[in-house]
Design an enzyme around this catalytic site. Structure first.
Site, PDB file in Angstrom:
ATOM      1  N   LYS A 117      -3.331   5.269  -2.527  1.00  0.00           N
ATOM      2  CA  LYS A 117      -1.940   5.204  -2.103  1.00  0.00           C
ATOM      3  C   LYS A 117      -1.005   5.320  -3.302  1.00  0.00           C
ATOM      4  CE  LYS A 117       1.063   2.224   0.752  1.00  0.00           C
ATOM      5  NZ  LYS A 117       1.124   0.954   1.498  1.00  0.00           N
TER       6      LYS A 117
ATOM      7  N   CYS B 262      -0.464   3.841   5.445  1.00  0.00           N
ATOM      8  CA  CYS B 262       0.566   2.962   5.961  1.00  0.00           C
ATOM      9  C   CYS B 262       1.974   3.469   5.670  1.00  0.00           C
ATOM     10  CB  CYS B 262       0.343   1.543   5.411  1.00  0.00           C
ATOM     11  SG  CYS B 262       1.357   0.273   6.214  1.00  0.00           S
TER      12      CYS B 262
ATOM     13  N   GLU C  91      -6.528   1.372   7.678  1.00  0.00           N
ATOM     14  CA  GLU C  91      -6.254   0.853   6.331  1.00  0.00           C
ATOM     15  C   GLU C  91      -7.041  -0.438   6.076  1.00  0.00           C
ATOM     16  OE1 GLU C  91      -2.321  -0.563   3.745  1.00  0.00           O
ATOM     17  OE2 GLU C  91      -2.267  -0.535   5.931  1.00  0.00           O
TER      18      GLU C  91
END
Length: 540
Positions: free
Chosen positions: A357, A410, A289
């Site tokens: 995301k 994440c 990430e």
């Protein structure tokens, strides 16, 4: 004449009669002890001790309000010990965020404990009203506890961290049940079995049922373990044909990663690791990430220079999959939108795909209620350029030469049933469900605490639930590859720098029951156990 159960009865009565700070301390201590049943302790049998203690204390509560506070203190102790590591992120810039340390250490556990408190109050009210004892009481407790866990995982964007079932992450045969009813279903059966011994303290007529219920619970998990071992038998080593993944873990400290002057050095470090011996024999190189330390804007000259650098370490005919912040122009408002994203770049330097995301971290990547707060009153911890925008949801990327992949960045990996696309968007032709999951993360925020271990185990369970392998690339700890049965086939531990090259495991031949029906399997289990409560209550 004293019976063998007399000491247990006296203990239960003593716990139930506690008041004031003694009751709060005992409940919090039981909750804290239960935290060691989860990663990295994996002492699952502790639930068989801590949950009966909680039930005895709830029994002794005079009112539902008293039961609420008993459950709240249990939850508070549990979450303080289980989530202490969250506060470590603030020490990266403690001069700015010192005021938030108490909120992270105690404030979040105080909020999460409301779920255990409300569950305890509801349990007290219903068990008293229906005069439940023995196995019926244990099943009611399990149903309510699991309902509270599910609500915690969904309300206010959800935080399904450290669910009871995650303690089985190191017990792979038992963990296979997650492929049937997900982690919530595994939590339900665990709580139901662990609550049964609470009935040992009480009237003699209740003990026979307590013994039968406890034995049934242990037999159930023995049967699950046997079935899980059978499910896993002969599956080790199955790999997708001609697909090798290189995971790059640079082990850059969060302070160094946040240092603007160190960006180029960090980037060069990733390039150097990526191009180490054997890079030309892999199919894809995976970076963690926000590995690319600059904001990429598609079409800009600087972005093109970055993709050219990425192409220099991309294997021939393959890809580099790298986490990066991105910016795009909003066609409706004319403003700029920021994304925590991933780019897939091929060996020619072309941008083959992007992913953004969709499940953002409140207060970390966006500020809830920003529109009604005074301008500049509070800024998000991680979004320096403003709040990140949310992507459209789980997606499957079809990259020629690779099996269809479902990226997750994440925090997204912690949400059961919401990690994989089920069909092509809008009914169009497309890859549908992924053949593997890709989790890019940065756990350097939390140092060498239990947080990165818990995060890895949570990601591991998604592989079992969905029946597909999972590749995880972390800035530091824990990177690795997990097969669809939860086995770790390759890994780089916390605090280590390096690369790992490994074959991509095959997905299970057919979609798991949980992948097909999601939490409807949990609903079925909840209804089944709820229906057992009435006949068990009548037999008392």
């Amino acid at each position: 004449m004293a019976t063998p159960h007399a000491p247990l009865n006296r203990t239960a009565e003593w716990l139930g009669a506690l008041t004031g700070w003694r009751r709060a301390l005992a409940a919090a201590a039981a909750g804290a002890t239960a935290a060691f049943a989860l990663s990295p302790g994996y002492a699952v049998p502790l639930w068989w001790l801590c949950l009966p203690v909680l039930i005895w204390m709830i029994r002794g509560s005079a009112t539902a309000r008293g039961a609420f506070w008993t459950g709240w203190w249990f939850g508070f102790g549990h979450f303080v010990f289980g989530l202490y590591w969250i506060s470590f992120a603030l020490w990266v810039d403690i001069a700015r965020f010192w005021w938030a340390v108490p909120l992270a250490v105690a404030g979040l556990p105080m909020l999460l404990a409301i779920f255990t408190g409300f569950g305890a109050a509801l349990f007290k009210s219903l068990a008293w009203r229906w005069r439940l004892q023995g196995a019926a009481e244990a099943l009611l407790f399990a149903v309510i506890w699991t309902a509270m866990e599910w609500l915690r995982g969904h309300l206010f964007t959800g935080f399904p961290w450290n669910l009871v079932g995650y303690g089985w992450s190191a017990w792979l045969p038992v963990l296979q049940f997650a492929s049937v009813a997900g982690i919530y279903g595994l939590s339900l059966l665990t709580v139901a079995a662990a609550a049964m011994p609470a009935a040992f303290a009480g009237p003699p007529e209740r003990r026979r049922q307590a013994m039968a219920g406890t034995a049934a619970g242990l037999a159930l998990f023995a049967a699950i373990a046997g079935w899980g071992a059978w499910r896993m038998a002969g599956t080790e080593g199955r790999a997708a044909e001609d697909v090798t993944i290189r995971i790059v873990q640079p082990n850059i400290s969060q302070k160094m990663k946040s240092d603007r002057d160190a960006r180029l050095a960090n980037f060069q470090r990733l390039l150097q690791l990526s191009s180490s011996a054997g890079w030309d024999k892999v199919t894809a190189v995976v970076w963690p990430e926000t590995a690319i330390p600059w904001l990429l804007v598609e079409g800009e000259p600087f972005t093109l220079s970055v993709t050219e650098a990425l192409a220099s370490v991309t294997p021939p005919g393959g890809y580099i999959l790298a986490g990066t912040p991105r910016a795009t122009l909003d066609g409706e408002t004319g403003g700029t939108r920021y994304w925590n994203g991933m780019v897939a770049v091929d060996s020619a330097g072309h941008l083959a795909a992007t992913y953004d995301k969709f499940h953002l971290v409140p207060f970390g990547e966006y500020m809830p209620f920003r529109s009604i707060l005074p301008a500049g009153a509070v800024s998000a911890v991680a979004a320096s350029a403003g709040d990140y925008a949310a992507g459209p949801g789980p997606r499957t990327l079809d990259l020629p030469g690779l099996p269809p992949v479902g990226p997750l960045i994440c925090y997204e990996v912690i949400f059961p049933g919401n990690v994989a696309a089920s069909v092509a968007p809008d009914g169009a032709e497309g890859p549908g469900r992924p053949a593997w999951l890709l989790n890019l993360t940065n756990d350097a925020w939390y140092g060498e605490t239990s947080g990165p271990h818990q995060h890895f185990d949570i990601a591991r369970v998604r592989a079992v639930e969905e029946g597909v392998p999972l590749v995880r690339a972390a800035n530091t700890g824990i990177s690795g590859i997990v097969d669809p049965y939860g086995r770790i086939t390759a890994s780089l531990g916390l605090g280590r720098e390096g690369v790992v090259d490994a074959a991509l495991p095959q997905a299970v031949p057919d979609a798991t029951l949980y992948a097909q029906y999601g939490d409807w399997t949990l609903v079925t289990l909840l209804l089944f156990l709820s229906c057992l409560i009435v006949p068990l209550a009548r037999r008392m």
